[in-house]
Design a protein around this motif. Sequence first.
Motif, PDB file in Angstrom:
ATOM      1  N   GLY A 101       0.880  -1.815  -0.026  1.00  0.00           N
ATOM      2  CA  GLY A 101       0.161   0.143  -0.179  1.00  0.00           C
ATOM      3  C   GLY A 101       1.011   1.149  -0.106  1.00  0.00           C
ATOM      4  N   THR A 102       2.291   1.072  -0.331  1.00  0.00           N
ATOM      5  CA  THR A 102       3.198   2.450  -0.110  1.00  0.00           C
ATOM      6  C   THR A 102       3.592   2.800  -1.649  1.00  0.00           C
ATOM      7  N   MET A 103       2.635   3.564  -2.345  1.00  0.00           N
ATOM      8  CA  MET A 103       3.401   5.253  -3.315  1.00  0.00           C
ATOM      9  C   MET A 103       4.364   4.374  -3.558  1.00  0.00           C
ATOM     10  N   VAL A 104       4.950   4.423  -4.990  1.00  0.00           N
ATOM     11  CA  VAL A 104       6.522   4.243  -4.732  1.00  0.00           C
ATOM     12  C   VAL A 104       6.607   4.970  -6.480  1.00  0.00           C
ATOM     13  N   ASN A 105       7.995   5.483  -6.964  1.00  0.00           N
ATOM     14  CA  ASN A 105       7.784   6.759  -7.936  1.00  0.00           C
ATOM     15  C   ASN A 105       9.143   5.786  -8.432  1.00  0.00           C
ATOM     16  N   VAL A 106       8.994   4.773  -9.691  1.00  0.00           N
ATOM     17  CA  VAL A 106      10.345   3.951 -10.132  1.00  0.00           C
ATOM     18  C   VAL A 106      10.964   5.147 -10.874  1.00  0.00           C
ATOM     19  N   THR A 107      12.532   5.656 -10.264  1.00  0.00           N
ATOM     20  CA  THR A 107      13.770   6.550 -11.571  1.00  0.00           C
ATOM     21  C   THR A 107      14.293   5.895 -12.322  1.00  0.00           C
ATOM     22  N   ALA A 121       5.518  -4.074 -11.843  1.00  0.00           N
ATOM     23  CA  ALA A 121       6.182  -4.524 -10.761  1.00  0.00           C
ATOM     24  C   ALA A 121       4.655  -4.240  -9.515  1.00  0.00           C
ATOM     25  N   GLY A 122       3.989  -2.866 -10.190  1.00  0.00           N
ATOM     26  CA  GLY A 122       2.673  -2.289  -9.637  1.00  0.00           C
ATOM     27  C   GLY A 122       3.405  -1.211  -9.354  1.00  0.00           C
ATOM     28  N   ALA A 123       4.468  -0.215 -10.005  1.00  0.00           N
ATOM     29  CA  ALA A 123       4.716   1.277  -9.598  1.00  0.00           C
ATOM     30  C   ALA A 123       3.586   2.051 -10.007  1.00  0.00           C
ATOM     31  N   THR A 124       3.658   3.164  -8.760  1.00  0.00           N
ATOM     32  CA  THR A 124       2.470   3.718  -8.918  1.00  0.00           C
ATOM     33  C   THR A 124       2.654   5.027 -10.177  1.00  0.00           C
ATOM     34  N   PHE A 125       4.228   5.653 -10.068  1.00  0.00           N
ATOM     35  CA  PHE A 125       4.481   5.980 -11.179  1.00  0.00           C
ATOM     36  C   PHE A 125       5.587   5.355 -11.914  1.00  0.00           C
ATOM     37  N   ILE A 126       6.190   6.198 -13.286  1.00  0.00           N
ATOM     38  CA  ILE A 126       7.338   5.480 -13.538  1.00  0.00           C
ATOM     39  C   ILE A 126       7.801   6.639 -14.426  1.00  0.00           C
ATOM     40  N   GLU A 159       1.215   6.030 -13.271  1.00  0.00           N
ATOM     41  CA  GLU A 159       0.925   6.751 -14.399  1.00  0.00           C
ATOM     42  C   GLU A 159       2.380   7.364 -14.656  1.00  0.00           C
ATOM     43  N   ILE A 160       2.535   7.853 -15.827  1.00  0.00           N
ATOM     44  CA  ILE A 160       3.852   8.319 -16.271  1.00  0.00           C
ATOM     45  C   ILE A 160       3.591   9.721 -15.905  1.00  0.00           C
ATOM     46  N   LEU A 161       4.673   9.756 -15.696  1.00  0.00           N
ATOM     47  CA  LEU A 161       5.699  11.558 -14.491  1.00  0.00           C
ATOM     48  C   LEU A 161       6.570  11.700 -15.150  1.00  0.00           C
ATOM     49  N   VAL A 162       6.373  12.496 -16.477  1.00  0.00           N
ATOM     50  CA  VAL A 162       7.436  12.873 -17.078  1.00  0.00           C
ATOM     51  C   VAL A 162       8.239  14.175 -16.864  1.00  0.00           C
ATOM     52  N   LEU A 177       0.996  14.115 -25.594  1.00  0.00           N
ATOM     53  CA  LEU A 177       0.942  12.493 -25.323  1.00  0.00           C
ATOM     54  C   LEU A 177      -0.016  11.548 -24.301  1.00  0.00           C
ATOM     55  N   GLY A 178      -0.567  12.684 -23.572  1.00  0.00           N
ATOM     56  CA  GLY A 178      -1.719  11.915 -22.362  1.00  0.00           C
ATOM     57  C   GLY A 178      -0.431  11.486 -21.210  1.00  0.00           C
ATOM     58  N   ALA A 179       0.638  11.965 -20.842  1.00  0.00           N
ATOM     59  CA  ALA A 179       1.011  11.731 -19.632  1.00  0.00           C
ATOM     60  C   ALA A 179       0.321  12.057 -19.013  1.00  0.00           C
ATOM     61  N   ASP A 180       0.477  11.424 -17.521  1.00  0.00           N
ATOM     62  CA  ASP A 180      -0.471  11.963 -15.924  1.00  0.00           C
ATOM     63  C   ASP A 180      -0.100  12.291 -15.181  1.00  0.00           C
TER      64      ASP A 180
END
Length: 217
Positions: A101-107, A121-126, A159-162, A177-180
């Motif tokens: 249940g923890t938010m993760v941003n894969v950077t 891997a279930g990332a919240t953000f990439i 979510e795509i985090l540009v 492009l519809g990034a989140d």
Amino acid sequence: MKFFADTADTNDIRELADAGLLDGVTTNPSLIHKAGRNFLEVVEEICGIVDGPVSAEVVALDYDGMMREAEVVRKIADNVAVKLPMTIEGLKACKALTDDGTMVNVTLCFSANQALLAAKAGATFISPFVGRHDDIGFDGMDLIGDIRLIYDNYAFETEILVASVRHPIHILEAAKLGADVMTAPPAVIRQLVKHPLTDKGIEGFLSDWAKTGQTIG
Ligand code: G3P
């Protein structure tokens, strides 16, 4: 599209948040170094300024170390997103943390295949880094388009985090492009509102208004 500020400068964050322009914040070890402040203290302060996700990056490179550091970071506030590197160990930690249940941003994402792995891997953000792609002669926005297509093909919720945004065109293209989400330095966010014809128009309206000799209220 959500707007995140890519900074650990709390003055900038407060100013943009007060203007209603911020949906979150991203930090990284370099931005923490630039801020010259204690990591945990500045992240806690940022989490109190914005309600949205605040990315705070672990620095361990092994799974156990990442989980240990993530435990410290995620206790700071409910809106912390743990930032993990795009490595096998990072993906393993991502799965464990998001399952819990923890938010993760894969950077530090530089390929669509990496983004595919992060979504699995279930990332919240990439966080695909467009500016650093541009810096070596590739078009970072092509990467965003590829990731958008792949994520839509399989209805991935990541979510795509540009990230690594250098100028307003990156933000414009990301939105087309519809990034989140996009995350940008405060100065780039402020640039978005600027247009010389707007300035000229305001000047012209005020000049003509002055000739009416009227005031409002
Ligand atoms: O914080 C992640 C990313 O936005 C860093 O970008 O400017 O160091 O390439 P930059």
